[in-house]
Motif scaffolding. Structure first.
Motif, short mmCIF file in Angstrom:
data_model
loop_
_atom_site.label_atom_id
_atom_site.label_comp_id
_atom_site.label_asym_id
_atom_site.label_seq_id
_atom_site.Cartn_x
_atom_site.Cartn_y
_atom_site.Cartn_z
N ASP A 75 52.62 -44.90 -93.35
CA ASP A 75 53.02 -44.71 -91.96
C ASP A 75 52.59 -45.95 -91.16
O ASP A 75 51.42 -46.11 -90.83
N SER A 78 56.79 -47.34 -87.90
CA SER A 78 58.20 -47.72 -87.89
C SER A 78 58.85 -47.20 -89.18
O SER A 78 58.45 -47.60 -90.27
N ARG A 79 59.85 -46.33 -89.05
CA ARG A 79 60.53 -45.81 -90.24
C ARG A 79 61.18 -46.94 -91.05
O ARG A 79 61.18 -46.91 -92.27
N ASP A 82 58.40 -48.66 -92.88
CA ASP A 82 57.92 -47.77 -93.95
C ASP A 82 58.85 -47.81 -95.16
O ASP A 82 58.39 -47.87 -96.30
#
Length: 190
Positions: A75, A78-79, A82
């Motif tokens: 984590d 930011s997706r 990630d």
């Protein structure tokens, strides 16, 4: 008077090893954070949200730990980032779903824990890793009306990701990864 046949038992008792206390980790107070340079402009930081401590024993003179981290739980906030960290470019969570630290060597100066020497398994490679103790203490704490005995501390280390075969985007994304580990645990009742 003690019969002579039992005298050897009393002489040998002090030589028997003490049984280390088994601890259960309080996951709400346990974390693993990482940080590394990003184009020498800033520090990119993140954490892992799924940690399992398979074994933790400690007796004030020795100890052992077996800690496993779920790579998919990274984590960074930011997706998108990630996804990149979990991809084949970096940690490759499909091929290597876990990071693992195992140790049976707790280093003391008197009664004070100084370091934990062990093995870190990451990205299919296993290398020595020494966690330096920033703080560590055991004792009774009081929360409102509840009292409980807790051991806890903060540990730090750094690794070179290239030593584990993770070389993508070097040197723009730093090679040195700083680790910060916090852990709290309670003795398991017999």
């Amino acid at each position: 008077m003690i019969p002579l046949k039992y005298l050897g038992l009393f002489v040998a008792l002090p030589c028997l090893p003490l049984q280390a206390t088994e601890y259960k980790v309080d996951l709400s107070h346990t974390s693993v954070y990482f940080g590394l340079a990003h184009f020498e402009r800033s520090q990119m930081r993140g954490r892992f949200n799924k940690i399992e401590v398979k074994q933790l024993q400690f007796d004030g003179e020795s100890g052992q730990i077996d800690l496993q981290i779920d790579v998919d739980s990274v984590d960074s906030g930011s997706r998108l980032l990630d996804g990149i960290i979990k991809s084949e470019q970096f940690l490759d969570s499909k091929e290597y779903p876990y990071i693992r630290f195992q140790s049976k060597q707790f280093v003391f100066d008197g009664k004070q824990l100084q370091a934990v020497h062990g093995q870190l398994s990451l990205h299919g490679q296993t290398r020595p890793l020494s966690l330096q103790v920033q703080r560590f203490q055991c004792g009774e704490i009081k929360i409102v009306v509840f009292k409980r005995y807790v051991c806890g501390g903060d540990f730090s280390a750094s690794i070179l990701r290239s030593a584990f075969g993770i070389k993508q985007l070097l040197p723009d994304v730093g090679d040195e990864v700083q680790l910060q580990i916090s852990i709290e645990a309670l003795p398991v009742s017999p």
